[in-house]
Each structure stands twice: as structure tokens, then as C-alpha cells.
Design an enzyme around this catalytic site. Structure first.
Site, mmCIF file in Angstrom:
data_model
loop_
_atom_site.group_PDB
_atom_site.id
_atom_site.type_symbol
_atom_site.label_atom_id
_atom_site.label_comp_id
_atom_site.label_asym_id
_atom_site.label_seq_id
_atom_site.Cartn_x
_atom_site.Cartn_y
_atom_site.Cartn_z
ATOM 1 C CG ASP A 162 -1.974 -1.091 1.150
ATOM 2 O OD1 ASP A 162 -2.472 -1.357 0.037
ATOM 3 O OD2 ASP A 162 -2.286 -1.690 2.195
ATOM 4 C CG ASP A 163 5.305 3.142 0.722
ATOM 5 O OD1 ASP A 163 5.174 3.800 1.762
ATOM 6 O OD2 ASP A 163 6.083 3.435 -0.201
ATOM 7 C CG LEU A 164 0.691 6.516 -1.680
ATOM 8 C CD1 LEU A 164 0.262 7.963 -1.431
ATOM 9 C CD2 LEU A 164 -0.294 5.824 -2.615
ATOM 10 C CD1 TRP A 204 9.796 3.858 -0.834
ATOM 11 C CD2 TRP A 204 10.707 3.116 1.068
ATOM 12 N NE1 TRP A 204 8.800 3.280 -0.090
ATOM 13 C CE2 TRP A 204 9.333 2.814 1.076
ATOM 14 C CE3 TRP A 204 11.492 2.746 2.153
ATOM 15 C CZ2 TRP A 204 8.715 2.152 2.153
ATOM 16 C CZ3 TRP A 204 10.890 2.099 3.219
ATOM 17 C CH2 TRP A 204 9.514 1.805 3.207
#
Length: 214
Positions: A162-164, A204
Site C-alpha cells: 500500500d506504500d505510494l 525508495w
């Protein structure tokens, strides 16, 4: 604040180098990203409450926005302890937090102050058991619990679907910038096990070279 490995207050996972090598052998995209970021690594400061509060601040906003809000929170609660957050709870909305996020952080602080959180047990619990306990706290969903697993407990194999930021990085590097379904992300991530946290961290970094500080 860049998390440098030379800071004695930081703890870097003992598996980090082994995971980097394994991922670089399996995945050419990750190999390139890892080579581009040779002197930084995931690290934690060992403060469960601070990690969880910082994760609540970061829910559904960019890393840059979260850093800005968190710095304002630290201006009213410099040590970011549960006790300080409770005392400062009426000032949190003025720091840029939504009313709801301010309430979530205050509720989290009460759980710690009242002894309803058993952080000492978490290192001995498996990932899903920790998540199950954390999501009982108001404002902590699976994403926040997964951030805690990665940044505080240093669990090596978490894939926060769910991490954008992860969604964006996977789309950018593996699917020509297209939006990616969760199932495709899960299939791609299977190749990274048991080091999916490490793969996520480097993806990231491909978007923002300065690690967020939890």
C-alpha cells in the site's frame, strides 16, 4: 537528516550487506540502484513510540511533506516521548497535522503511558503477530505497522504493497511508468524474498536519495 552509518546512535541490520549482494545478483534494476547509493543504509534509533508517531505523520503524504510536519511537531515536543505528545496534543494541528492524525498520535501516546502497549514483546513475535497487535491502536493500519516492522524492528522481508512510494518506484522501473496492480507487485516482490524490506528501501532511494528518519 541523512542517516549515516558512522553515527553511533544508529543501528544498521547485520543482514544488510548479505541482502544487498543477493538482490544485486537477482535483479539488474536493484543492482543499479544499490550501486548508486553505496554509503547509506536502513538504520533505526530504537524508539518504538517515535517510530510509530512518525509513521502516522507520514500516512498518505509525501516524504518531503512528512519531514516538514514532523519537524514542526518536534518544535512542540522535542523528545517526541508519549508524555510530551500528550502535553502538546492541543498544539499538534497547528504543526500541520490533520485533526484526525493529531488524535491518533495522542491515542497512541495514551496506550504507551497507560501500559497497554507491550513493545518489549515485539522483538520475539513474528511479523503478522506484531501487525495484529498494532492495528488495534486507533490510527494504525497495516501500512503504519509495516513501516514499524521495517524501521524499528528491522525486519528483513516486509513488502508494503500500500506504500505510494513503492508503487511509484515499481511502476517507474519495471513497468514503463504505468500504474501497477497489487498482485503484479506481489509477484515481482517474490523474487526479492527473504529481503523484501531491503529491496523496498532501495526503491525508495531511487525516488529520494535521503532516507526518511524514523
Amino acid at each position: 537528516m541523512r542517516q549515516m552509518l558512522t553515527d553511533p546512535n544508529l543501528m544498521t541490520p547485520d543482514y544488510w550487506l548479505r541482502a544487498k549482494r543477493a538482490l544485486a545478483r537477482r535483479d539488474a534494476v536493484l543492482a543499479r540502484i544499490i550501486r548508486a547509493h553505496p554509503r547509506i543504509a536502513l538504520a533505526r534509533r530504537g524508539e518504538p513510540f517515535k517510530t510509530l508517531a512518525r509513521s502516522i505523520v507520514g500516512q498518505q503524504i509525501s516524504v518531503k511533506a512528512a519531514d516538514s510536519v514532523w519537524n514542526r511537531v518536534l518544535a512542540v515536543a522535542p523528545a517526541a516521548t508519549p508524555e510530551q505528545m500528550l502535553k502538546a496534543r492541543r498544539r499538534l494541528p497547528a504543526c500541520g497535522l490533520s485533526q484526525r492524525k493529531g488524535e491518533y498520535i495522542a491515542d497512541l501516546a495514551r496506550h504507551f503511558v497507560d501500559g497497554n502497549i507491550h513493545a518489549r514483546d515485539w522483538p520475539d513475535m513474528d511479523d503478522e503477530a506484531v501487525i495484529a497487535e498494532l492495528i488495534l491502536v486507533r490510527g494504525i493500519g497495516r501500512w503504519t505497522a509495516e513501516m514499524f516492522l521495517i524501521f524499528n524492528l528491522l525486519r528483513p522481508d516486509v513488502l508494503p504493497l500500500d506504500d505510494l512510494g513503492l508503487q511509484k518506484a515499481i511502476g517507474l522501473h519495471y513497468f514503463d511508468g504505468e500504474r501497477v496492480a497489487r498482485e503484479r507487485m506481489r509477484e515481482l516482490g517474490a523474487n526479492w524474498a527473504p529481503w523484501r524490506s531491503v529491496a523496498t528501501w532501495y526503491l525508495w532511494r531511487s525516488l529520494d536519495p535521503v532516507p526518511v528518519e524514523y
